[in-house]
Design a protein around this motif. Structure first.
Motif, PDB file in Angstrom:
ATOM      1  N   THR A 178       2.117  66.601 -68.560  1.00 13.26           N
ATOM      2  CA  THR A 178       2.134  66.439 -66.610  1.00 13.26           C
ATOM      3  C   THR A 178       2.279  65.384 -66.513  1.00 13.26           C
ATOM      4  O   THR A 178       0.978  64.308 -67.645  1.00 13.26           O
ATOM      5  CB  THR A 178       0.975  67.174 -66.538  1.00 13.26           C
ATOM      6  OG1 THR A 178       0.322  68.052 -66.194  1.00 13.26           O
ATOM      7  CG2 THR A 178      -0.005  66.813 -65.289  1.00 13.26           C
ATOM      8  N   LYS A 179       2.337  64.025 -65.894  1.00 11.04           N
ATOM      9  CA  LYS A 179       2.533  62.950 -65.302  1.00 11.04           C
ATOM     10  C   LYS A 179       1.672  62.551 -64.408  1.00 11.04           C
ATOM     11  O   LYS A 179       2.273  63.631 -63.415  1.00 11.04           O
ATOM     12  CB  LYS A 179       3.229  62.474 -65.707  1.00 11.04           C
ATOM     13  CG  LYS A 179       3.226  60.652 -65.928  1.00 11.04           C
ATOM     14  CD  LYS A 179       5.016  60.252 -66.042  1.00 11.04           C
ATOM     15  CE  LYS A 179       4.712  58.349 -65.777  1.00 11.04           C
ATOM     16  NZ  LYS A 179       6.195  57.433 -66.604  1.00 11.04           N
ATOM     17  N   LEU A 180       0.874  61.621 -64.775  1.00 16.70           N
ATOM     18  CA  LEU A 180       0.006  61.488 -62.870  1.00 16.70           C
ATOM     19  C   LEU A 180      -0.553  60.683 -62.975  1.00 16.70           C
ATOM     20  O   LEU A 180      -0.126  59.178 -63.702  1.00 16.70           O
ATOM     21  CB  LEU A 180      -1.683  62.067 -62.794  1.00 16.70           C
ATOM     22  CG  LEU A 180      -1.231  63.689 -63.926  1.00 16.70           C
ATOM     23  CD1 LEU A 180      -2.846  64.076 -64.266  1.00 16.70           C
ATOM     24  CD2 LEU A 180      -1.412  64.412 -61.954  1.00 16.70           C
ATOM     25  N   LEU A 181      -0.193  60.243 -61.266  1.00 13.48           N
ATOM     26  CA  LEU A 181      -0.345  58.419 -60.744  1.00 13.48           C
ATOM     27  C   LEU A 181      -1.855  59.203 -59.883  1.00 13.48           C
ATOM     28  O   LEU A 181      -1.167  59.633 -58.677  1.00 13.48           O
ATOM     29  CB  LEU A 181       0.901  58.317 -60.019  1.00 13.48           C
ATOM     30  CG  LEU A 181       1.003  57.044 -59.614  1.00 13.48           C
ATOM     31  CD1 LEU A 181       0.566  55.812 -60.116  1.00 13.48           C
ATOM     32  CD2 LEU A 181       1.961  56.504 -58.667  1.00 13.48           C
ATOM     33  N   GLY A 200      -6.286  56.920 -40.693  1.00 10.31           N
ATOM     34  CA  GLY A 200      -6.396  55.287 -41.614  1.00 10.31           C
ATOM     35  C   GLY A 200      -8.112  55.661 -42.616  1.00 10.31           C
ATOM     36  O   GLY A 200      -8.587  54.958 -43.285  1.00 10.31           O
ATOM     37  N   TYR A 201      -8.693  57.218 -42.510  1.00  5.65           N
ATOM     38  CA  TYR A 201      -9.311  57.459 -43.483  1.00  5.65           C
ATOM     39  C   TYR A 201      -8.972  57.677 -44.673  1.00  5.65           C
ATOM     40  O   TYR A 201      -8.035  58.473 -45.322  1.00  5.65           O
ATOM     41  CB  TYR A 201      -9.805  59.067 -43.278  1.00  5.65           C
ATOM     42  CG  TYR A 201     -11.224  59.405 -43.992  1.00  5.65           C
ATOM     43  CD1 TYR A 201     -12.830  59.193 -43.764  1.00  5.65           C
ATOM     44  CD2 TYR A 201     -11.451  59.622 -45.168  1.00  5.65           C
ATOM     45  CE1 TYR A 201     -13.737  59.655 -43.790  1.00  5.65           C
ATOM     46  CE2 TYR A 201     -12.413  60.716 -45.638  1.00  5.65           C
ATOM     47  CZ  TYR A 201     -13.501  60.001 -45.332  1.00  5.65           C
ATOM     48  OH  TYR A 201     -14.548  61.099 -45.519  1.00  5.65           O
ATOM     49  N   PRO A 202      -9.669  57.111 -45.743  1.00  2.66           N
ATOM     50  CA  PRO A 202      -9.392  56.592 -47.122  1.00  2.66           C
ATOM     51  C   PRO A 202      -9.125  58.302 -48.433  1.00  2.66           C
ATOM     52  O   PRO A 202     -10.713  59.039 -47.759  1.00  2.66           O
ATOM     53  CB  PRO A 202     -10.345  55.675 -47.649  1.00  2.66           C
ATOM     54  CG  PRO A 202     -11.590  56.291 -47.224  1.00  2.66           C
ATOM     55  CD  PRO A 202     -11.541  56.475 -45.861  1.00  2.66           C
ATOM     56  N   MET A 203      -8.069  58.275 -48.856  1.00  2.00           N
ATOM     57  CA  MET A 203      -7.936  59.337 -49.768  1.00  2.00           C
ATOM     58  C   MET A 203      -7.866  60.112 -51.159  1.00  2.00           C
ATOM     59  O   MET A 203      -7.437  58.786 -51.526  1.00  2.00           O
ATOM     60  CB  MET A 203      -6.924  60.742 -48.984  1.00  2.00           C
ATOM     61  CG  MET A 203      -7.134  60.667 -47.469  1.00  2.00           C
ATOM     62  SD  MET A 203      -8.030  62.232 -46.999  1.00  2.00           S
ATOM     63  CE  MET A 203      -7.359  62.909 -47.108  1.00  2.00           C
ATOM     64  N   LEU A 204      -8.410  60.104 -51.476  1.00  4.07           N
ATOM     65  CA  LEU A 204      -8.344  60.607 -53.016  1.00  4.07           C
ATOM     66  C   LEU A 204      -6.812  60.569 -53.336  1.00  4.07           C
ATOM     67  O   LEU A 204      -6.717  62.638 -53.099  1.00  4.07           O
ATOM     68  CB  LEU A 204      -9.070  61.190 -54.046  1.00  4.07           C
ATOM     69  CG  LEU A 204      -8.715  61.476 -55.686  1.00  4.07           C
ATOM     70  CD1 LEU A 204      -8.288  60.084 -56.366  1.00  4.07           C
ATOM     71  CD2 LEU A 204      -9.552  62.404 -56.265  1.00  4.07           C
ATOM     72  N   ARG A 205      -5.539  60.310 -53.947  1.00  2.00           N
ATOM     73  CA  ARG A 205      -3.974  61.102 -53.964  1.00  2.00           C
ATOM     74  C   ARG A 205      -4.134  61.214 -55.596  1.00  2.00           C
ATOM     75  O   ARG A 205      -3.628  59.995 -56.236  1.00  2.00           O
ATOM     76  CB  ARG A 205      -3.888  59.579 -52.846  1.00  2.00           C
ATOM     77  CG  ARG A 205      -2.093  60.691 -53.222  1.00  2.00           C
ATOM     78  CD  ARG A 205      -1.412  59.776 -51.975  1.00  2.00           C
ATOM     79  NE  ARG A 205      -0.882  58.216 -52.484  1.00  2.00           N
ATOM     80  CZ  ARG A 205       0.338  57.865 -51.971  1.00  2.00           C
ATOM     81  NH1 ARG A 205       0.829  57.871 -50.595  1.00  2.00           N
ATOM     82  NH2 ARG A 205       0.718  56.560 -52.604  1.00  2.00           N
ATOM     83  N   ARG A 206      -3.274  61.826 -55.538  1.00  2.00           N
ATOM     84  CA  ARG A 206      -3.322  62.098 -57.302  1.00  2.00           C
ATOM     85  C   ARG A 206      -1.303  62.573 -56.677  1.00  2.00           C
ATOM     86  O   ARG A 206      -0.629  63.690 -56.303  1.00  2.00           O
ATOM     87  CB  ARG A 206      -3.762  63.663 -57.217  1.00  2.00           C
ATOM     88  CG  ARG A 206      -3.044  63.616 -59.570  1.00  2.00           C
ATOM     89  CD  ARG A 206      -4.244  64.237 -59.698  1.00  2.00           C
ATOM     90  NE  ARG A 206      -3.738  65.684 -59.051  1.00  2.00           N
ATOM     91  CZ  ARG A 206      -3.080  67.224 -59.583  1.00  2.00           C
ATOM     92  NH1 ARG A 206      -2.320  66.726 -60.249  1.00  2.00           N
ATOM     93  NH2 ARG A 206      -2.784  67.706 -58.677  1.00  2.00           N
ATOM     94  N   LEU A 207      -0.794  61.707 -57.118  1.00  2.00           N
ATOM     95  CA  LEU A 207       1.292  62.435 -57.447  1.00  2.00           C
ATOM     96  C   LEU A 207       1.117  62.507 -59.306  1.00  2.00           C
ATOM     97  O   LEU A 207       0.914  62.308 -60.071  1.00  2.00           O
ATOM     98  CB  LEU A 207       2.057  60.808 -57.230  1.00  2.00           C
ATOM     99  CG  LEU A 207       1.824  60.497 -55.831  1.00  2.00           C
ATOM    100  CD1 LEU A 207       0.391  58.900 -55.381  1.00  2.00           C
ATOM    101  CD2 LEU A 207       3.844  59.995 -55.574  1.00  2.00           C
ATOM    102  N   TYR A 208       2.425  63.605 -58.911  1.00  2.00           N
ATOM    103  CA  TYR A 208       2.601  64.705 -60.696  1.00  2.00           C
ATOM    104  C   TYR A 208       3.888  64.439 -60.187  1.00  2.00           C
ATOM    105  O   TYR A 208       4.213  65.015 -59.594  1.00  2.00           O
ATOM    106  CB  TYR A 208       1.520  65.506 -60.201  1.00  2.00           C
ATOM    107  CG  TYR A 208       1.630  66.419 -59.108  1.00  2.00           C
ATOM    108  CD1 TYR A 208       2.726  67.987 -59.721  1.00  2.00           C
ATOM    109  CD2 TYR A 208       0.314  67.014 -58.435  1.00  2.00           C
ATOM    110  CE1 TYR A 208       2.933  68.362 -58.764  1.00  2.00           C
ATOM    111  CE2 TYR A 208       1.093  67.642 -57.748  1.00  2.00           C
ATOM    112  CZ  TYR A 208       2.393  68.977 -57.161  1.00  2.00           C
ATOM    113  OH  TYR A 208       1.784  69.415 -56.195  1.00  2.00           O
ATOM    114  N   ARG A 209       3.761  64.923 -62.049  1.00  2.00           N
ATOM    115  CA  ARG A 209       5.221  64.640 -62.061  1.00  2.00           C
ATOM    116  C   ARG A 209       4.963  66.424 -63.561  1.00  2.00           C
ATOM    117  O   ARG A 209       4.266  66.150 -64.349  1.00  2.00           O
ATOM    118  CB  ARG A 209       6.349  64.441 -62.686  1.00  2.00           C
ATOM    119  CG  ARG A 209       7.192  65.142 -63.613  1.00  2.00           C
ATOM    120  CD  ARG A 209       8.929  63.648 -63.681  1.00  2.00           C
ATOM    121  NE  ARG A 209       9.810  64.908 -64.308  1.00  2.00           N
ATOM    122  CZ  ARG A 209      10.366  63.774 -64.656  1.00  2.00           C
ATOM    123  NH1 ARG A 209      11.412  63.147 -63.924  1.00  2.00           N
ATOM    124  NH2 ARG A 209      11.833  64.829 -65.401  1.00  2.00           N
TER     125      ARG A 209
END
Length: 247
Positions: A178-181, A200-209
Motif C-alpha cells: 500500500t502506498k499512501l499520500l 471550502g471546509y478542510p478535509m483529511l484526504r488520503r490518496l492510495y495505491r
C-alpha cells in the motif's frame, strides 16, 4: 481601536456559544437561534455573529446547512491505523468499528487530480466506484476508487454490497503493498453533501495505491474525512533497521 473592540466582541460571542454547546444548552443536532436573533441577544452586529459561527465550523463545533441554519455537530472522532485502507470488513472489525457502506455511483472516468501523480496512475479510462463508508452508523469517509475496466460484471456487481478489498480477495486477488499520500484539501462537492458541510471546509484526504501480485492490476483511490470525524495513528520502530550502535 474600533477594530480591537470588534475583535473582542467576536471572540466573546464565539467563547459563549462554545460554552453553551459544551454545557448542553445547545444540544447535538439542534439548530442554533438565527443570526439576527443572536445579534439582538448579544447586542452586536450580524457580521460579528457570522464570523463567530464561521470560526466554530472548522473546529468541529458547528455545521452550517444552506437554507436551514447552523447546527451543533456530534463531537465524536474515529481513530484508525494510518495504513488502514478500509477495504476490508475484517479490518474494520479489528478496530472495533461496525462498518457499512452506501454505493453512490459506478462510472467510467480518468484520474484527473494531479495529486495522484506521485502514485503513478495509468492514463486511460478506469472504473470509478464512489461510496460512503459508515462506522457505527456515522458517515466517516467519502471514498472514490479507481480500478481496471477489465473486471468481470459479477465482480463489479458486488461492490454495492461489500468492501472492494473483500470482493477482490474473494475472487483471488492478493494485495502486496500500500502506498499512501496524506494531505489536507477543501472538501469535494460530493463530500460537502455527504457530511453537510460548507464549501471550502478542510478535509483529511488520503490518496492510495494498492498493489497486487499482478503488476498490471492496482487499485487507486482517495478518501475524504472531516478533521473532527477521523484521525490517524502510526507506530514507528524506535530504532531504524540497519542502524549500528556504538560500543
Amino acid at each position: 481601536m474600533t477594530g480591537q473592540i470588534w475583535t473582542a466582541l467576536h471572540e466573546t460571542v464565539r467563547q459563549e456559544i462554545m460554552r453553551r454547546v459544551r454545557a448542553g444548552e445547545y444540544q447535538i443536532g439542534e439548530a442554533l437561534p438565527s443570526v439576527p436573533a443572536l445579534a439582538k441577544e448579544f447586542s452586536v452586529s450580524v457580521i460579528t455573529i457570522k464570523r463567530a459561527l464561521r470560526d466554530l465550523q472548522p473546529a468541529g463545533i458547528l455545521r452550517s446547512v444552506p437554507g436551514q441554519g447552523t447546527f451543533v455537530r456530534e463531537q465524536r472522532r474515529f481513530i484508525r491505523d494510518l495504513d488502514f485502507s478500509l477495504t476490508s470488513f475484517e479490518d474494520a472489525l479489528r478496530l472495533g468499528l461496525k462498518p457499512s457502506l452506501h454505493l453512490v455511483s459506478l462510472t467510467t472516468e480518468r484520474m484527473q487530480d494531479p495529486a495522484f501523480d506521485v502514485l503513478e496512475p495509468p492514463d486511460g479510462l478506469m472504473l470509478c466506484v464512489r461510496k460512503v463508508i459508515f462506522a457505527d452508523g456515522t458517515p466517516i469517509m467519502y471514498d472514490t476508487s479507481y480500478l481496471p475496466r477489465s473486471l468481470p460484471n459479477e465482480v463489479v456487481d458486488q461492490f454495492g454490497e461489500k468492501f472492494i478489498g473483500d470482493v477482490l480477495r474473494d475472487h483471488g486477488t492478493q494485495f502486496t503493498k500500500t502506498k499512501l499520500l496524506i494531505d489536507a484539501a477543501p472538501a469535494s462537492e460530493q463530500a460537502q453533501q455527504t457530511f453537510a458541510i460548507a464549501n471550502g471546509y478542510p478535509m483529511l484526504r488520503r490518496l492510495y495505491r494498492l498493489n497486487t501480485t499482478d503488476k498490471s492490476f492496482s487499485v487507486f483511490g482517495v478518501t475524504e474525512s472531516p478533521f473532527d470525524r477521523l484521525a490517524c495513528v502510526v507506530e514507528l520502530d524506535a530504532e531504524h533497521k540497519g542502524t549500528k550502535r556504538k560500543k
